[in-house]
Design a protein around this motif. Sequence first.
Motif, short mmCIF file in Angstrom:
data_model
loop_
_atom_site.label_atom_id
_atom_site.label_comp_id
_atom_site.label_asym_id
_atom_site.label_seq_id
_atom_site.Cartn_x
_atom_site.Cartn_y
_atom_site.Cartn_z
N GLU A 95 0.77 -1.34 -0.02
CA GLU A 95 -0.12 -0.03 0.13
C GLU A 95 0.81 1.36 0.12
OE1 GLU A 95 -2.43 -0.61 3.42
OE2 GLU A 95 -3.51 -2.24 2.48
N ASN A 96 1.92 1.29 0.72
CA ASN A 96 2.77 2.49 0.79
C ASN A 96 4.12 2.54 0.13
OD1 ASN A 96 1.16 3.49 2.84
ND2 ASN A 96 2.01 1.70 4.23
N GLY A 97 4.54 1.42 -0.97
CA GLY A 97 5.61 1.29 -1.61
C GLY A 97 5.68 1.37 -2.96
N LEU A 98 4.43 1.82 -3.56
CA LEU A 98 4.54 1.83 -5.16
C LEU A 98 4.59 3.23 -5.32
CD1 LEU A 98 1.63 -0.86 -5.80
CD2 LEU A 98 4.16 -0.90 -6.45
N ASP A 99 5.37 3.44 -6.53
CA ASP A 99 5.01 4.92 -7.26
C ASP A 99 4.24 4.98 -8.09
OD1 ASP A 99 6.31 3.80 -9.47
OD2 ASP A 99 8.01 4.58 -9.20
N ASP A 100 3.80 6.22 -8.88
CA ASP A 100 2.74 6.13 -10.15
C ASP A 100 3.00 5.20 -11.17
OD1 ASP A 100 1.62 8.01 -8.31
OD2 ASP A 100 2.36 9.99 -9.45
N ALA A 101 4.43 4.74 -11.52
CA ALA A 101 4.49 4.07 -12.45
C ALA A 101 4.08 2.36 -12.08
CB ALA A 101 6.08 4.08 -13.03
N GLY A 102 4.02 2.22 -10.83
CA GLY A 102 3.82 0.93 -10.39
C GLY A 102 5.38 0.07 -9.95
N HIS A 103 6.15 0.80 -9.77
CA HIS A 103 7.51 0.43 -9.33
C HIS A 103 7.52 0.60 -7.82
CE1 HIS A 103 8.57 1.61 -13.34
NE2 HIS A 103 8.86 0.58 -13.53
N PHE A 104 8.18 -0.50 -7.11
CA PHE A 104 8.39 -0.31 -5.59
C PHE A 104 9.47 0.32 -5.49
CE2 PHE A 104 5.98 -4.44 -5.82
CZ PHE A 104 5.29 -4.20 -4.65
N THR A 105 9.22 1.32 -4.32
CA THR A 105 10.35 2.27 -4.00
C THR A 105 10.75 2.00 -2.62
OG1 THR A 105 8.86 3.76 -3.34
CG2 THR A 105 9.51 4.08 -5.74
N VAL A 106 10.22 0.77 -2.11
CA VAL A 106 10.80 0.25 -0.91
C VAL A 106 11.21 -1.27 -1.05
CG1 VAL A 106 8.96 1.60 0.53
CG2 VAL A 106 8.44 -0.68 -0.26
N ALA A 107 11.88 -1.63 -0.08
CA ALA A 107 12.59 -2.97 -0.31
C ALA A 107 11.47 -3.95 -0.11
CB ALA A 107 13.81 -3.24 0.73
#
Length: 187
Positions: free
Chosen positions: A92-104
Amino acid sequence: MVANPVRWTVQDLDLMPDNWGSKRYEIINGELLVTRAPHAQHQNAGGNLHFELTAWSRQTGLGKALEAPGVILTDEDAIIPDVIWVSQERWENGLDDAGHFTVAPEIIVEVLSAGETNELRDRKAKLKLYSLHGVAEYWIVNWRMQTVEVFRRQDAQLQQVATLLQEDVLTSPILPGFECAIAAIFQ
């Protein structure tokens, strides 16, 4: 010797042609890594593990498993692991607008590809990268040897805790009640 080596960033990947097709582009510590589409048995092992993680996740509602997602850890570290598992909170908190994870993700799985360079990348560079960014578990799947090496976070870094063989069962303290026969991964 190059005085100022080129450092690739996530923004550089946006400039790559859209016909990525059978190539996978990753960046580790600013170095661009390009690999070909993997062997069918590589995909089979990753797909089977994804299936097992997805079935468990649907039953428990604790998270999600994904195949080959984009994971952007820093501007110079963008990877495409074979399989990941993420908790609902990180989903819920780790996706950017492009759908990539920005958290490990909590768990990352890499299925070894042929070649010494590919193996070293997964066993050394990615192990170090995942350890640095807080991945809780890292599983290295060797479809040729039909083994799974399990690394778990201990003393702030990923350390190998097991090498599982055909007759063993994969479990994880992160996934309560999850059990996967190693033989099932390689069917």
